[in-house]
Motif scaffolding. Structure first.
Motif, PDB file in Angstrom:
ATOM      1  N   HIS A  26     -40.076 -32.094  -3.258  1.00 14.15           N
ATOM      2  CA  HIS A  26     -40.378 -30.540  -2.741  1.00 14.15           C
ATOM      3  C   HIS A  26     -40.269 -29.958  -4.275  1.00 14.15           C
ATOM      4  CE1 HIS A  26     -40.136 -26.716  -0.809  1.00 14.15           C
ATOM      5  NE2 HIS A  26     -39.354 -26.371  -1.838  1.00 14.15           N
ATOM      6  N   ARG A  71     -43.640 -30.675  -5.751  1.00 10.61           N
ATOM      7  CA  ARG A  71     -44.852 -30.181  -4.981  1.00 10.61           C
ATOM      8  C   ARG A  71     -44.873 -28.689  -5.617  1.00 10.61           C
ATOM      9  NH1 ARG A  71     -43.679 -32.068   1.103  1.00 10.61           N
ATOM     10  NH2 ARG A  71     -45.169 -33.718   1.087  1.00 10.61           N
ATOM     11  N   VAL A  72     -43.839 -27.785  -5.572  1.00 10.28           N
ATOM     12  CA  VAL A  72     -43.962 -26.335  -5.988  1.00 10.28           C
ATOM     13  C   VAL A  72     -44.150 -26.328  -7.404  1.00 10.28           C
ATOM     14  CG1 VAL A  72     -42.677 -25.870  -3.672  1.00 10.28           C
ATOM     15  CG2 VAL A  72     -41.421 -26.246  -5.967  1.00 10.28           C
TER      16      VAL A  72
END
Ligand SMILES: *Cc1c(COP(=O)(O)O)cnc(C)c1O
Length: 450
Positions: free
Chosen positions: A154, A157-158
């Protein structure tokens, strides 16, 4: 069924009496498993329309079922990773059971979460994590590793500009725990296998060569192991951490077994580098004297874990009060038992120095075991133990010799010592995490190999 009656009082007495008797067994019998047919014959049908009543149900458990469960806290249970919960931790597990605590949110379980967080803080401090670090107790290392890697992906991803990679990837060695492979499968990750040195250790240079050889822009994390389950090897955490920093990769340290050594001043330097990890796990149900099931999952920046894991639903909205710590938000779960409380109670009762002493004691016994192996002409130490797992060979034995020997020890209920495979060779293995395991226990087992 649900009201306090005289029956409840009697039952409480019987259960507490059972608990007291179990705690007083010294040593607890090793016991052993039985086939389903044997158990059916001995226990019969216990779930019936009318119920068999507490007396009969407890008698079946006491006389049949409990005896068909190996006592993992027996001092000569030295296979897998044993357990050695303190009396305080085991007893407090009963308290958690009768208290109907919902351990998922601050709103419902503030007092429990406060105490769990204090225990997590002790672990974070041992690892040298910053003040804002935090996490949650989850069921086990398998869920801890998976939850950490979900957070790591995560964050990647960000945190990355540009289009997502064709496939996300994580690097680990073949010595990494099987749960890392499971996590990669669940997350559909490519698993980049990094080589190890001849002992099975990952080093910075070996990781660099592995990463230079793969052609993937999807690599987002490296899993290093602090104490492999099979032989107790600690990767070169400093070297691996330096490379992860250079390449902006998330470093997760799987210390399910071995990070407990942080509690022992003599062993702590061996885990140098863990303070640079982004996340790590340690299972108090392994080498920190808590009952099953209990894994501490810690993040350097818990806000990343919250944004990866917090579940959203209308009925959960009231829980999102700034400043409140909701354990559910940091791993793959929602409802949860306050499973860190038995560990907390024992820590609070005995103090952290007792933990240092208990872990040191197991290290002393492991070192003595290695020395005992060296002294015997029919045995050879395979590896110098990094921690408290001792791996050795019996000169001249074939795999069936190891199996026969191990089976004899198990059948006679003397010890549970299963062989393992290291470098394609079958060898003997002793995993020592129980402070009640003595040098004499080890010698008695080695005698049986003469
Ligand atoms: C035991 C272990 C695990 C898995 O933990 P569980 O609590 O059994 O799920 C993961 N990694 C290592 C290194 C372990 O020793």
């Amino acid at each position: 069924v649900h009201r306090f009656t005289e029956q409840t009082d009697l039952l409480a007495g019987a259960i507490l009496d059972y608990a007291r008797r179990r705690l007083m067994l010294d040593p607890v019998p090793l016991d052993g498993s039985r086939t389903a047919e044997e158990l059916a014959a001995l226990a019969g049908q216990t779930v019936t329309e009318e119920g068999v009543g507490p007396k009969a149900a407890l008698a079946v458990f006491d006389e049949v079922l409990s005896r068909a469960c190996i006592s993992v806290d027996h001092p000569r249970f030295l296979s897998f990773i044993p357990a050695a919960p303190t009396d305080a931790a085991m007893l407090f597990d009963l308290v958690v059971g009768v208290s109907s605590i919902y351990g998922g949110s601050w709103l419902e379980g503030a007092g429990a979460v406060y105490a769990e967080n204090e225990a997590l803080r002790w672990l974070a401090d041992l690892a040298g994590f910053p003040p804002e670090a935090g996490g949650v107790f989850v069921q086990g290392g398998t869920l801890g590793n998976l939850s950490a890697l979900v957070t790591a992906r995560h964050a990647a991803r960000v945190g990355r500009a540009g289009p997502p990679p064709a496939r996300w990837a994580v690097a680990a060695t073949t010595e990494a725990h099987s749960s890392v492979t499971t996590a990669a499968n669940v997350m559909d990750l490519e698993l980049v296998r990094a080589p190890t040195d001849e002992d099975g250790r990952l080093t910075g240079p070996l990781l660099r060569s592995a990463l230079d050889a793969v052609d993937t822009d999807g690599l987002f994390a490296v899993v290093a192991t602090a104490g492999t389950t099979n032989v107790g090897i600690i990767d070169d955490l400093s070297g691996v951490a330096a490379l992860c920093a250079e390449r902006r990769l998330w470093l997760h340290v799987d210390g399910a077994y071995g990070a407990a050594a942080l509690a022992a001043p003599s062993a702590r330097p061996r885990l140098a580098g863990i303070e640079r990890a982004d996340s790590f796990i340690v299972d108090p149900h392994k080498w920190l004297f808590a009952p099953f099931d209990c894994c501490a999952l810690l993040y350097r920046e818990p806000r990343l874990a919250r944004s990866a894991h917090a579940q959203a639903a209308g009925y959960l909205e009231p829980l999102q009060t700034p400043g409140e710590w909701n354990p559910s938000d940091f791993a793959i779960h929602l409802s949860r038992r306050a499973r860190g409380l038995p560990f907390w109670f024992s820590l609070a009762t005995h103090g952290t120095r007792a933990y240092a002493e208990a872990v040191e004691r197991t290290l002393v016994v492991a070192a003595a075991a290695a020395e005992d192996v060296r002294r015997r002409s029919y045995l050879e130490l395979v590896l110098e133990p990094d921690l408290s797992i001792v791996v050795f060979r019996r000169v001249g034995w074939s795999p069936s010799d190891y199996d026969g020997w191990s089976e004899r020890l198990r059948r006679t209920k003397f010890a549970l010592v299963l062989p393992t495979v290291h470098g394609r060779e079958m060898v003997a293995r002793l995993a020592i995490v129980n402070p009640r395991t003595t040098e004499a226990d080890i010698s008695a087992i080695l005698d049986t190999m003469a």
